[in-house]
Design an enzyme around this catalytic site. Structure first.
Site, mmCIF file in Angstrom:
data_model
loop_
_atom_site.group_PDB
_atom_site.id
_atom_site.type_symbol
_atom_site.label_atom_id
_atom_site.label_comp_id
_atom_site.label_asym_id
_atom_site.label_seq_id
_atom_site.Cartn_x
_atom_site.Cartn_y
_atom_site.Cartn_z
ATOM 1 C CG HIS A 82 -23.463 -38.060 -31.267
ATOM 2 N ND1 HIS A 82 -23.672 -37.259 -30.170
ATOM 3 C CD2 HIS A 82 -22.217 -37.766 -31.718
ATOM 4 C CE1 HIS A 82 -22.587 -36.518 -29.960
ATOM 5 N NE2 HIS A 82 -21.686 -36.809 -30.889
ATOM 6 C CG ASP A 161 -17.103 -36.988 -22.348
ATOM 7 O OD1 ASP A 161 -16.088 -37.225 -23.024
ATOM 8 O OD2 ASP A 161 -17.979 -36.179 -22.711
ATOM 9 N NE ARG A 168 -10.366 -35.737 -26.186
ATOM 10 C CZ ARG A 168 -11.538 -35.985 -26.787
ATOM 11 N NH1 ARG A 168 -12.608 -36.284 -26.072
ATOM 12 N NH2 ARG A 168 -11.637 -35.951 -28.080
ATOM 13 C CB SER A 183 -15.677 -38.319 -25.965
ATOM 14 O OG SER A 183 -16.502 -37.222 -25.790
ATOM 15 C CE LYS A 187 -20.582 -36.917 -25.159
ATOM 16 N NZ LYS A 187 -19.569 -35.917 -25.312
HETATM 17 N N1 URA Z 1 -18.054 -34.831 -29.634
HETATM 18 C C1 URA Z 1 -17.945 -35.375 -28.392
HETATM 19 O O1 URA Z 1 -18.935 -35.546 -27.693
HETATM 20 N N2 URA Z 1 -16.711 -35.714 -27.957
HETATM 21 C C2 URA Z 1 -15.599 -35.543 -28.686
HETATM 22 O O2 URA Z 1 -14.523 -35.899 -28.232
HETATM 23 C C3 URA Z 1 -15.732 -34.971 -29.969
HETATM 24 C C4 URA Z 1 -16.985 -34.631 -30.436
#
Ligand code: URA
Length: 434
Positions: A82, A161, A168, A183, A187
């Site tokens: 990621h 999320d 946010r 967050s 995932k």
């Molecule tokens: N990427 C994400 O998936 N979440 C965040 O809060 C920031 C970057």
């Protein structure tokens, strides 16, 4: 339990229990909490911070708020990766086929781009016919057959999320380390990976602009991985200039193919090899990062990475002819070249502003529902430290109209600083945390 008590407790700087965090996330997921109370909680967490245990609870509750994918029937260690988001950051399209070609399964759920940061799913959708909407059953069948799946995050992946991120975004609480960590990690955990390599970007085109905050975010996520039983390595890499030379969806697909063909080197290749090698290390496919890089480079030279990319295209409906004929990919009709206005050296790039220029071309989105122009974008002609002469091209812009080209060109002119003396180059791989 009462949400007001929970908000007050965090507002006053106290540590929340697992039960309180679970109560909050359940209320977010079920829609029983109003946006103003969720936002108040987020601001309290932003200002008063959360420790590792609280962040781990938030992560796991968010992960469990939707489907938890189970890829245990696919043999072998499933490695995921990621990136916290950057400009011309096309590493997934390079390392996923390379890693998969060494026998390590890659089942990767990716997102769309937002703001200056691009998204893998948008890039894949610029390929005619490519289907990113893959179900869990299809993903298992694909991975068993080919070892690789690149798919969109499903609707039922971490719904908490989705709700929290949207709030946010509009309440000034995006750049909170525990909230970003929860967050991202929720995932990845829900997506069923055994191990995760995080590419934490640091610099003018990243959430984390300095090494200290990038290190803090990386350490929080690595610790959390340990807490929840997943192997996690974080690579902190520089984003003081676009990673590759092409910015924009089909343009980045072309650059990724060129890297897989062995025709393009540089920072994009270096970061892809580093991240890929760490995935191989987590999967115990190799014993050292050097061995991992060597193996991946070998799979560029012998064409196995490119063959795996072709397999991915065939499997998910993409036209494999794009590998030999880039004219099958969209390219926007209007162009403009940005020229250097003085002699000297490229000493600074404001990468977020370059990302903004790409947004002006139509390649990115300023808000979630904005449609994209897959053929729009920018080809950078210079990197930091390069010498330039007045009138030399700095970048070439592609868009659907001359107005968009002009607007992007204005941002690009502002984003690149030419100085008389060459400045030292920033490091590319800043730190590894595992
Ligand atoms: N990427 C994400 O998936 N979440 C965040 O809060 C920031 C970057």
């Amino acid at each position: 339990m009462n949400i007001v008590d929970i908000i007050l407790k965090k507002r006053d700087g106290y540590k929340l229990s697992n039960e309180e965090i679970a109560f909050f996330v359940k209320g977010v997921t079920e829609g029983s909490l109003p946006d103003y109370q969720i936002s108040a909680f987020l601001m309290a967490a932003f200002i008063k911070d959360m420790d590792t245990e609280e962040t781990a609870s938030l992560t796991m509750e968010m992960a469990r708020s939707g489907s938890m994918f189970d890829f245990s029937q696919i043999e072998g260690f499933k490695a995921d990766k990621h990136s916290t988001g950057g400009v011309a950051d096309t590493t997934t399209l390079i390392l996923a086929p390379l890693v998969a070609s060494t026998g390590v399964p890659v089942i990767k759920m990716s997102g769309r781009g937002l703001g200056f940061s691009g998204g893998t799913i948008d890039k894949l959708e610029s390929i005619p016919g490519f289907n990113v909407n893959v179900s869990e059953e299809e993903a298992i069948a694909f991975a068993k057959k080919s070892n690789i799946v690149l798919m969109s995050q499903t609707d039922n992946l971490t719904p908490a999320d989705k709700k929290l991120y949207a709030l946010r975004d509009v309440t000034g609480t995006v750049d909170s380390i525990p909230l970003i960590a929860a967050s991202i990690m929720s995932k990845k955990i829900a997506a069923g990976a055994d191990g995760i390599v995080l590419d934490v970007k640091c610099g003018s085109g990243a959430f984390m602009q300095d090494l200290e905050s990038a290190e803090t975010l990386a350490s929080v996520m690595v610790n959390m991985g340990r807490h929840v039983g997943r192997k996690v390595t974080a690579v902190i890499s520089g984003m003081d200039q676009p990673l590759g030379m092409n910015i924009g969806n089909s343009l980045e697909v072309i650059e990724a193919i060129e890297v897989l063909k062995g025709n393009v080197g540089g920072d994009l290749l270096d970061v892809s090899l580093t991240l890929g090698a760490h995935m191989l290390l987590l999967a115990e496919r190799v014993e050292t990062v050097e061995q991992g890089k060597y193996l991946l480079e070998h799979h560029i030279k012998n064409g196995m990475g490119l063959a795996m990319f072709r397999e991915l295209l065939l499997q998910q409906g993409g036209n494999p002819e794009i590998l030999n004929d880039y004219s099958l990919l969209p390219l926007s009709p209007c162009t403009k070249t940005v020229l250097a206005q003085k002699n000297g050296y490229i000493n600074e790039m404001d990468t977020a502003l370059i990302g903004r220029a790409s947004l002006e071309t139509g390649a990115g989105r300023a808000f979630k529902e904005q449609p994209l122009d897959f053929g729009a974008g920018i080809i950078m002609k210079k990197r930091l430290g390069d010498s330039v002469k007045i009138g030399e091209p700095l970048a070439e812009i592609f868009a659907s109209s001359d107005e968009k080209c002009t607007s992007a060109a204005n941002y690009l002119q502002q984003a690149m600083t030419i100085g008389e003396e060459k400045q030292p180059l920033p490091a590319l791989i800043l730190k590894i945390i595992d």
